[in-house]
Design a protein around this motif. Sequence first.
Motif, PDB file in Angstrom:
ATOM      1  N   ALA A  22       0.828  -1.207   0.000  1.00  0.00           N
ATOM      2  CA  ALA A  22       0.000   0.000   0.000  1.00  0.00           C
ATOM      3  C   ALA A  22       0.863   1.259   0.000  1.00  0.00           C
ATOM      4  O   ALA A  22       0.575   2.224  -0.726  1.00  0.00           O
ATOM      5  N   ARG A  23       1.929   1.256   0.796  1.00  0.00           N
ATOM      6  CA  ARG A  23       2.835   2.423   0.822  1.00  0.00           C
ATOM      7  C   ARG A  23       3.485   2.635  -0.545  1.00  0.00           C
ATOM      8  O   ARG A  23       3.647   3.778  -1.004  1.00  0.00           O
ATOM      9  N   ARG A  29       1.856   7.172  -6.643  1.00  0.00           N
ATOM     10  CA  ARG A  29       0.653   7.926  -7.013  1.00  0.00           C
ATOM     11  C   ARG A  29      -0.419   7.024  -7.608  1.00  0.00           C
ATOM     12  O   ARG A  29      -1.082   7.349  -8.589  1.00  0.00           O
ATOM     13  N   ARG A  30      -0.616   5.866  -6.974  1.00  0.00           N
ATOM     14  CA  ARG A  30      -1.655   4.935  -7.383  1.00  0.00           C
ATOM     15  C   ARG A  30      -2.568   4.659  -6.183  1.00  0.00           C
ATOM     16  O   ARG A  30      -2.683   3.533  -5.722  1.00  0.00           O
ATOM     17  N   PRO A  31      -3.222   5.709  -5.664  1.00  0.00           N
ATOM     18  CA  PRO A  31      -3.979   5.546  -4.417  1.00  0.00           C
ATOM     19  C   PRO A  31      -5.145   4.569  -4.530  1.00  0.00           C
ATOM     20  O   PRO A  31      -5.480   3.881  -3.564  1.00  0.00           O
ATOM     21  N   ALA A  58      -4.519   7.805   1.134  1.00  0.00           N
ATOM     22  CA  ALA A  58      -5.038   7.439  -0.183  1.00  0.00           C
ATOM     23  C   ALA A  58      -6.268   8.266  -0.535  1.00  0.00           C
ATOM     24  O   ALA A  58      -6.407   8.755  -1.671  1.00  0.00           O
ATOM     25  N   LEU A  59      -7.153   8.452   0.415  1.00  0.00           N
ATOM     26  CA  LEU A  59      -8.387   9.194   0.158  1.00  0.00           C
ATOM     27  C   LEU A  59      -8.109  10.672  -0.102  1.00  0.00           C
ATOM     28  O   LEU A  59      -8.791  11.314  -0.907  1.00  0.00           O
ATOM     29  N   LEU A  60      -7.102  11.236   0.574  1.00  0.00           N
ATOM     30  CA  LEU A  60      -6.705  12.614   0.273  1.00  0.00           C
ATOM     31  C   LEU A  60      -6.240  12.725  -1.172  1.00  0.00           C
ATOM     32  O   LEU A  60      -6.594  13.672  -1.882  1.00  0.00           O
ATOM     33  N   ASP A  61      -5.433  11.755  -1.626  1.00  0.00           N
ATOM     34  CA  ASP A  61      -4.961  11.780  -3.015  1.00  0.00           C
ATOM     35  C   ASP A  61      -6.116  11.641  -4.002  1.00  0.00           C
ATOM     36  O   ASP A  61      -6.038  12.147  -5.126  1.00  0.00           O
TER      37      ASP A  61
END
Length: 481
Positions: A22-23, A29-31, A58-61
């Motif tokens: 996930a990190r 840049r693949r949230p 991820a949700l922010l991105d």
Amino acid sequence: MNAVTSAPPQDAALAERLAGRARLALRERRPAEALPLLDRLRRLPGQAGAAAALRAEALLDLAAFQEADEAAAEALTANPGSAALLQLRARAHAACGRRLDAIDAAAGAVMAAPGDPLAKALLGAMLLDDQRTEEAIYFLGLAFKAMPDNPRIQLRLAAALRQAGRHEAAAELLDHCATIAPNLPGLAEARSRTALAAGDPERAIALAEEGLQRLGPDAALYSALAHALEAAGRREEAGPYFRMAARLAPHDPYLAHLAATMAGETTARATEGYIQSLFDGYAPRFETSLIALGYRVPGLIRRAVERLLPEVAAGRRRLGPVLDLGCGTGLVGVALHDLLGDTLVGVDLSRRMLEEAAAKGIYTALRRAELSAALREDQGAYALITAGDVFCYLGELTEVLTLCRACLAPGGLLLFSVERGEPGSGVRLGAQGRYHHAPDLVRAHLAAAGLEAAETREEDLRLDRGQPVPGLLVAARIAGC
């Protein structure tokens, strides 16, 4: 003997793999790819907090800001003293528009980790966005002192210095930043805007052109170049760059309105987003700027009240209730406050303008709303409705005048100003993004709204680039009353 519970080795290994993948997805840049991994991680024993923190990132991105804020809150619940999670919550609050909550969370991060310069940099950035310039400079300065080669901190500190009017210091910092990170996003625009703020449009033009040549098409750089060209008196050259900026940022209402202005298009009205963006940024220096421009509208409204309501002027009757549309920082309220004997309600779309108005302590209520929406919802019957320098952001006036009529008490008075066009010219969107209304068109709008003019006076409203801005001050009542 007490049993000791811990995650089975296979669960711990799986958690490490899921979190690592996930990190990596977030770094690349693949949230969207990170979210299903985090859903699996969350179901493992003891991993809910870690999964929530990564999920918030991820949700922010993905611009799912409210969900990101909820995920950051869940992560903090699992680890309430974490400075990193407080910074994450601050970013999520800011993305949701919860500015004061964002500052509180960022301040909490600084208190939780007083030696962390990134926490200070984040707090400084939040304060800068809130126009608390000197506080922003203090915290960003501490961060810069601890990390002098961090270009993002330099960029933010330079923005704060520019906002404070310290243009030379801002330019020096940006020049240094350009030597260590010449392609940093936002740097070329910042250098151009700093030169323009310092009164050097030609240098601003050169910096914007150099940035575009090196970095390629960019909405912010096109906008910076257009503003610099306009300031240099090269208005015809500025228009195409405003239009290119608007095309590259199609959801930016500020650029869309300026592009229409430069193209000579007369739209129905300036968008809410344009007005909010314009006046939120203008609020801290609004009154100082207007004083320098000889702004006359509040005084003109005061004198109109004295002429048309002589009992109020003589002190035999008090004024009110009053509705101040587009109240801004409260200048019309200040002009009328000693005549008031009832409520004074202010309406404006700009939150920061309303904060300035609230600080004056003269309004009984302040509402953040678009004018037409506010009038539709208002059940009041006002003795006076004012709209000083508000209708210049509307092309078609019949709707708003009709709504004003519905909110007037019998015998009530509507006082408003518009920028005056030539007779017979209809309505035209002017070079500064404001509409000019011909006097005959204003009379037609009044009649269509069921109003009649009690008084119409040609008045200069203020100066613009050293020239008087011709206007109309109109007093209207319900027709037949």
